[in-house]
Design a protein around this motif. Structure first.
Motif, PDB file in Angstrom:
ATOM      1  N   THR A  65       0.870  -1.280  -0.065  1.00  0.00           N
ATOM      2  CA  THR A  65      -0.073   0.152   0.094  1.00  0.00           C
ATOM      3  C   THR A  65       0.991   1.296   0.079  1.00  0.00           C
ATOM      4  O   THR A  65       0.642   2.295  -0.577  1.00  0.00           O
ATOM      5  N   ALA A  66       1.855   1.404   1.001  1.00  0.00           N
ATOM      6  CA  ALA A  66       2.723   2.251   0.819  1.00  0.00           C
ATOM      7  C   ALA A  66       3.441   2.621  -0.497  1.00  0.00           C
ATOM      8  O   ALA A  66       3.642   3.742  -1.058  1.00  0.00           O
ATOM      9  N   GLU A  67       3.823   1.416  -1.093  1.00  0.00           N
ATOM     10  CA  GLU A  67       4.491   1.482  -2.341  1.00  0.00           C
ATOM     11  C   GLU A  67       3.714   2.218  -3.338  1.00  0.00           C
ATOM     12  O   GLU A  67       3.987   3.081  -4.453  1.00  0.00           O
ATOM     13  N   HIS A  68       2.366   1.819  -3.552  1.00  0.00           N
ATOM     14  CA  HIS A  68       1.467   2.199  -4.482  1.00  0.00           C
ATOM     15  C   HIS A  68       1.028   3.884  -3.975  1.00  0.00           C
ATOM     16  O   HIS A  68       0.858   4.623  -4.850  1.00  0.00           O
ATOM     17  N   HIS A  69       0.986   3.979  -2.723  1.00  0.00           N
ATOM     18  CA  HIS A  69       0.700   5.431  -2.424  1.00  0.00           C
ATOM     19  C   HIS A  69       1.740   6.531  -3.000  1.00  0.00           C
ATOM     20  O   HIS A  69       1.322   7.587  -3.420  1.00  0.00           O
ATOM     21  N   VAL A  70       3.062   5.880  -3.031  1.00  0.00           N
ATOM     22  CA  VAL A  70       3.872   6.808  -3.695  1.00  0.00           C
ATOM     23  C   VAL A  70       3.690   7.219  -5.133  1.00  0.00           C
ATOM     24  O   VAL A  70       3.824   8.421  -5.649  1.00  0.00           O
ATOM     25  N   ILE A  71       3.341   6.238  -5.935  1.00  0.00           N
ATOM     26  CA  ILE A  71       2.888   6.496  -7.310  1.00  0.00           C
ATOM     27  C   ILE A  71       1.579   7.556  -7.320  1.00  0.00           C
ATOM     28  O   ILE A  71       1.902   8.685  -8.215  1.00  0.00           O
ATOM     29  N   HIS A  72       0.718   7.800  -6.322  1.00  0.00           N
ATOM     30  CA  HIS A  72      -0.212   8.800  -6.293  1.00  0.00           C
ATOM     31  C   HIS A  72       0.598  10.365  -6.020  1.00  0.00           C
ATOM     32  O   HIS A  72       0.143  11.148  -6.486  1.00  0.00           O
ATOM     33  N   LEU A  73       1.485  10.027  -5.017  1.00  0.00           N
ATOM     34  CA  LEU A  73       2.550  11.251  -4.704  1.00  0.00           C
ATOM     35  C   LEU A  73       3.110  11.900  -5.761  1.00  0.00           C
ATOM     36  O   LEU A  73       3.086  13.209  -6.092  1.00  0.00           O
ATOM     37  N   LYS A  74       3.663  11.060  -6.528  1.00  0.00           N
ATOM     38  CA  LYS A  74       4.457  11.458  -7.844  1.00  0.00           C
ATOM     39  C   LYS A  74       3.533  12.147  -8.716  1.00  0.00           C
ATOM     40  O   LYS A  74       3.799  13.244  -9.492  1.00  0.00           O
ATOM     41  N   GLU A  75       2.273  11.650  -8.955  1.00  0.00           N
ATOM     42  CA  GLU A  75       1.074  12.265  -9.790  1.00  0.00           C
ATOM     43  C   GLU A  75       0.870  13.565  -9.380  1.00  0.00           C
ATOM     44  O   GLU A  75       0.778  14.699 -10.298  1.00  0.00           O
ATOM     45  N   TYR A  76       0.510  13.790  -8.205  1.00  0.00           N
ATOM     46  CA  TYR A  76       0.322  15.159  -7.329  1.00  0.00           C
ATOM     47  C   TYR A  76       1.536  15.849  -7.951  1.00  0.00           C
ATOM     48  O   TYR A  76       1.237  17.273  -8.374  1.00  0.00           O
ATOM     49  N   ILE A  77       2.873  15.503  -7.678  1.00  0.00           N
ATOM     50  CA  ILE A  77       3.837  16.348  -7.918  1.00  0.00           C
ATOM     51  C   ILE A  77       3.932  17.230  -9.157  1.00  0.00           C
ATOM     52  O   ILE A  77       4.260  18.132  -9.704  1.00  0.00           O
ATOM     53  N   ALA A  78       3.509  16.164 -10.262  1.00  0.00           N
ATOM     54  CA  ALA A  78       3.588  16.414 -11.750  1.00  0.00           C
ATOM     55  C   ALA A  78       2.379  17.324 -11.947  1.00  0.00           C
ATOM     56  O   ALA A  78       2.562  18.351 -12.798  1.00  0.00           O
ATOM     57  N   ILE A  79       1.358  17.118 -11.308  1.00  0.00           N
ATOM     58  CA  ILE A  79       0.273  18.108 -11.811  1.00  0.00           C
ATOM     59  C   ILE A  79       0.281  19.301 -11.211  1.00  0.00           C
ATOM     60  O   ILE A  79       0.120  20.501 -11.725  1.00  0.00           O
ATOM     61  N   GLU A  80       0.627  19.663  -9.978  1.00  0.00           N
ATOM     62  CA  GLU A  80       0.744  20.546  -9.275  1.00  0.00           C
ATOM     63  C   GLU A  80       2.201  21.497  -9.146  1.00  0.00           C
ATOM     64  O   GLU A  80       2.443  22.598  -8.980  1.00  0.00           O
ATOM     65  N   LYS A  81       3.065  20.694  -9.932  1.00  0.00           N
ATOM     66  CA  LYS A  81       4.431  21.362 -10.200  1.00  0.00           C
ATOM     67  C   LYS A  81       5.166  21.826  -8.692  1.00  0.00           C
ATOM     68  O   LYS A  81       5.631  22.942  -8.712  1.00  0.00           O
ATOM     69  N   THR A  82       5.188  20.844  -8.024  1.00  0.00           N
ATOM     70  CA  THR A  82       5.721  21.339  -6.287  1.00  0.00           C
ATOM     71  C   THR A  82       7.237  21.385  -6.663  1.00  0.00           C
ATOM     72  O   THR A  82       7.986  21.351  -7.548  1.00  0.00           O
ATOM     73  N   ASN A  83       7.803  22.386  -5.840  1.00  0.00           N
ATOM     74  CA  ASN A  83       9.273  22.875  -5.855  1.00  0.00           C
ATOM     75  C   ASN A  83      10.114  21.572  -5.622  1.00  0.00           C
ATOM     76  O   ASN A  83      11.329  21.601  -6.078  1.00  0.00           O
ATOM     77  N   LEU A  84       9.736  20.646  -4.865  1.00  0.00           N
ATOM     78  CA  LEU A  84      10.637  19.375  -4.682  1.00  0.00           C
ATOM     79  C   LEU A  84      10.062  18.213  -5.283  1.00  0.00           C
ATOM     80  O   LEU A  84       8.584  18.125  -5.319  1.00  0.00           O
ATOM     81  N   ASN A  85      10.688  17.407  -5.540  1.00  0.00           N
ATOM     82  CA  ASN A  85      10.263  15.969  -6.275  1.00  0.00           C
ATOM     83  C   ASN A  85      10.927  14.759  -5.373  1.00  0.00           C
ATOM     84  O   ASN A  85      11.588  14.067  -5.891  1.00  0.00           O
ATOM     85  N   ILE A  86      10.741  14.881  -4.046  1.00  0.00           N
ATOM     86  CA  ILE A  86      11.217  14.016  -2.793  1.00  0.00           C
ATOM     87  C   ILE A  86      10.009  13.088  -2.499  1.00  0.00           C
ATOM     88  O   ILE A  86       9.227  13.669  -1.770  1.00  0.00           O
ATOM     89  N   THR A  87      10.112  11.732  -2.862  1.00  0.00           N
ATOM     90  CA  THR A  87       9.100  10.812  -2.332  1.00  0.00           C
ATOM     91  C   THR A  87       9.776   9.561  -1.991  1.00  0.00           C
ATOM     92  O   THR A  87      11.130   9.190  -2.530  1.00  0.00           O
TER      93      THR A  87
END
Length: 83
Positions: free
Chosen positions: A19-41
């Motif tokens: 579940t944690a591994e899968h959740h990281v996929i969604h966090l990376k999607e959020y980063i790509a959509i929102e263009k956050t300053n950092l990309n550390i997951t």
């Protein structure tokens, strides 16, 4: 640059690691959509019944990201010693 905040989602039970591994996929999607300053997951396992997924954000971005993604907790992020 301000502090970095590690937002953490806890997962418990026999499927916590997957579940944690899968959740990281969604966090990376959020980063790509929102263009956050950092990309550390990432994810980390603490045993067969407890794993976490995490995302690191600049302190200035923490409140909107927290409100959107509802992490379970957060802490000040420190760079790993080997980097």
């Amino acid at each position: 640059m301000g502090r970095k905040i590690k937002l953490i989602w806890d997962f418990r039970g026999p499927s916590a690691e997957k579940t944690a591994e899968h959740h990281v996929i969604h966090l990376k999607e959020y980063i790509a959509i929102e263009k956050t300053n950092l990309n550390i997951t990432g994810h980390q396992d603490f045993g067969p019944m407890h794993s976490i997924a995490y995302m690191v954000v600049d302190e200035s971005e923490m409140i909107p990201v927290r409100d959107a993604l509802k992490p379970h907790r957060g802490e000040v992020y420190t760079e790993p010693a080997d980097q």
